[in-house]
Motif scaffolding. Structure first.
Motif, mmCIF file in Angstrom:
data_model
loop_
_atom_site.group_PDB
_atom_site.id
_atom_site.type_symbol
_atom_site.label_atom_id
_atom_site.label_comp_id
_atom_site.label_asym_id
_atom_site.label_seq_id
_atom_site.Cartn_x
_atom_site.Cartn_y
_atom_site.Cartn_z
ATOM 1 N N TYR A 267 40.186 36.644 38.474
ATOM 2 C CA TYR A 267 39.473 36.514 37.207
ATOM 3 C C TYR A 267 38.578 35.282 37.265
ATOM 4 O O TYR A 267 38.800 34.362 38.060
ATOM 5 C CB TYR A 267 40.456 36.380 36.035
ATOM 6 C CG TYR A 267 41.503 37.459 35.958
ATOM 7 C CD1 TYR A 267 41.146 38.790 35.735
ATOM 8 C CD2 TYR A 267 42.853 37.153 36.097
ATOM 9 C CE1 TYR A 267 42.109 39.788 35.659
ATOM 10 C CE2 TYR A 267 43.824 38.127 36.021
ATOM 11 C CZ TYR A 267 43.448 39.444 35.810
ATOM 12 O OH TYR A 267 44.400 40.432 35.745
ATOM 13 N N THR A 268 37.577 35.266 36.391
ATOM 14 C CA THR A 268 36.717 34.089 36.294
ATOM 15 C C THR A 268 37.338 33.071 35.334
ATOM 16 O O THR A 268 38.232 33.406 34.541
ATOM 17 C CB THR A 268 35.327 34.469 35.777
ATOM 18 O OG1 THR A 268 35.437 34.900 34.412
ATOM 19 C CG2 THR A 268 34.710 35.577 36.625
ATOM 20 N N LYS B 33 40.780 34.279 42.774
ATOM 21 C CA LYS B 33 39.466 34.785 42.342
ATOM 22 C C LYS B 33 39.568 36.199 41.761
ATOM 23 O O LYS B 33 38.626 36.986 41.834
ATOM 24 C CB LYS B 33 38.459 34.753 43.498
ATOM 25 C CG LYS B 33 38.169 33.348 44.004
ATOM 26 C CD LYS B 33 37.090 33.345 45.072
ATOM 27 C CE LYS B 33 36.779 31.925 45.520
ATOM 28 N NZ LYS B 33 35.698 31.892 46.550
ATOM 29 N N LEU C 193 43.054 32.293 39.230
ATOM 30 C CA LEU C 193 41.764 31.655 39.500
ATOM 31 C C LEU C 193 41.616 31.334 40.984
ATOM 32 O O LEU C 193 40.548 31.535 41.568
ATOM 33 C CB LEU C 193 41.623 30.373 38.667
ATOM 34 C CG LEU C 193 41.368 30.563 37.168
ATOM 35 C CD1 LEU C 193 41.443 29.239 36.438
ATOM 36 C CD2 LEU C 193 40.002 31.225 36.931
#
Length: 312
Positions: A267-268, A265, A262
């Motif tokens: 993956y959301t 950034k 995360l």
């Protein structure tokens, strides 16, 4: 029919003749029956001997994680909260020794004293010292004091010192304690209790040691493993302790991986906070392969075996 009655009569006679009289303390045979799912080493009193190394690893497990694991296994009544804690900043794990207390009844108390004398226990002093006599290092003294605080103080600083000397741990009491200032001075000791009061133990008696007891909303057996911290207490069946620790440690690693991705950034939050795709799972497995062995909470072999079992 006559022969059947004779066989049944002889069976009842032999059962009566060979049955051991019930004592204050559960027999090793009964504890083994209670904990029959445990297949490892045991203490002389019959309780499962969960390893010290596993107890140490369990200190890092979150209460919610332990609770969730047990719920998935069908153990829905193993948590109790709303405690006063001697040292809330410290976690405690250990092997449970149970004791049950009840409101005083003179005829029953006399029987308990008689049975205690047969077990070579001190019948001059208070019977609340009896469970302390059989504590060994790694034990946690867990007592059902039916929530009584005033006149229900199961220990003060003297017995607290004796408990720590024998167990190097502490207590979990559904009841009261006295002399908290003295208990705070016992280095290494910790305790979860329902309240403190200056009164002495009165109109209350010990009825059993190492029998099943109730602690609030939890059912507790001798030989359970307890995980206690500022968020509550979870009583874990001994045969599930190792799997619970390893499973929870894997969840911790998944969280670390998710937080890192995360921040990067990659993956959301929505992707991480739901069922992972095959791509994310593969990324996680590669991340684990490069994770330093020195930082793993388990051995590399335990990790690899666990991951392989999930693919089967």
């Amino acid at each position: 029919m006559r022969n059947l009655r004779m066989v049944l009569g002889l069976s009842c006679f032999l059962t009566f003749f060979y049955a051991k009289p019930q004592g204050v303390t559960a027999s090793p045979e009964y504890i083994i029956e209670l904990t029959s799912n445990w297949t490892g080493e045991r203490f002389e009193d019959g309780r499962p001997k969960v390893s010290d190394a596993l107890l140490q690893r369990m200190k890092n497990i979150q209460i919610e994680e332990a609770w969730g694991f047990l719920r998935r296994k069908g153990y829905n009544n193993q948590y109790e909260g709303e405690w006063e804690i001697i040292h809330p900043e410290r976690a405690m794990t250990g092997r449970v020794v149970t004791a049950q207390y009840m409101p005083l009844r003179p005829d029953y108390q006399q029987l308990v004293k008689l049975k205690g004398a047969q077990e070579k226990r001190d019948t001059i002093g208070g019977s609340n010292s009896w469970p302390i006599q059989q504590l060994v290092p790694g034990d946690v003294y867990v007592a059902d004091g039916y929530g009584r605080i005033i006149d229900g103080t199961l220990i003060g600083s003297n017995l607290g010192n004796a408990i720590y000397t024998n167990s190097k741990k502490g207590v979990i009491f559904d009841g009261g304690v006295r002399d908290v200032a003295g208990l705070l001075d016992i280095e290494g000791f910790n305790g979860w209790h329902k309240g403190a009061d200056p009164s002495y133990l009165q109109e209350e008696m010990l009825t059993s040691i190492n029998m099943p007891i109730r602690i609030g909303r939890a059912t507790v057996l001798p030989g359970d493993v307890v995980l206690a911290n500022q968020h509550g207490t979870v009583f874990i069946p001994s045969h599930l302790a190792s799997e619970l620790v390893l499973s929870s440690e894997i969840v911790g690693l998944r969280d670390l991986f998710g937080f890192q991705r995360l921040r990067e950034k990659k993956y959301t939050a929505g992707q991480i906070d739901t069922r992972w795709t095959e791509e994310i799972n593969a990324d996680f497995e590669n991340w684990l392969k490069e994770y330093p062995d020195s930082k793993l909470p388990m051995t590399r072999k335990e990790l690899n075996d666990y991951m392989a079992s999930k693919k089967q």
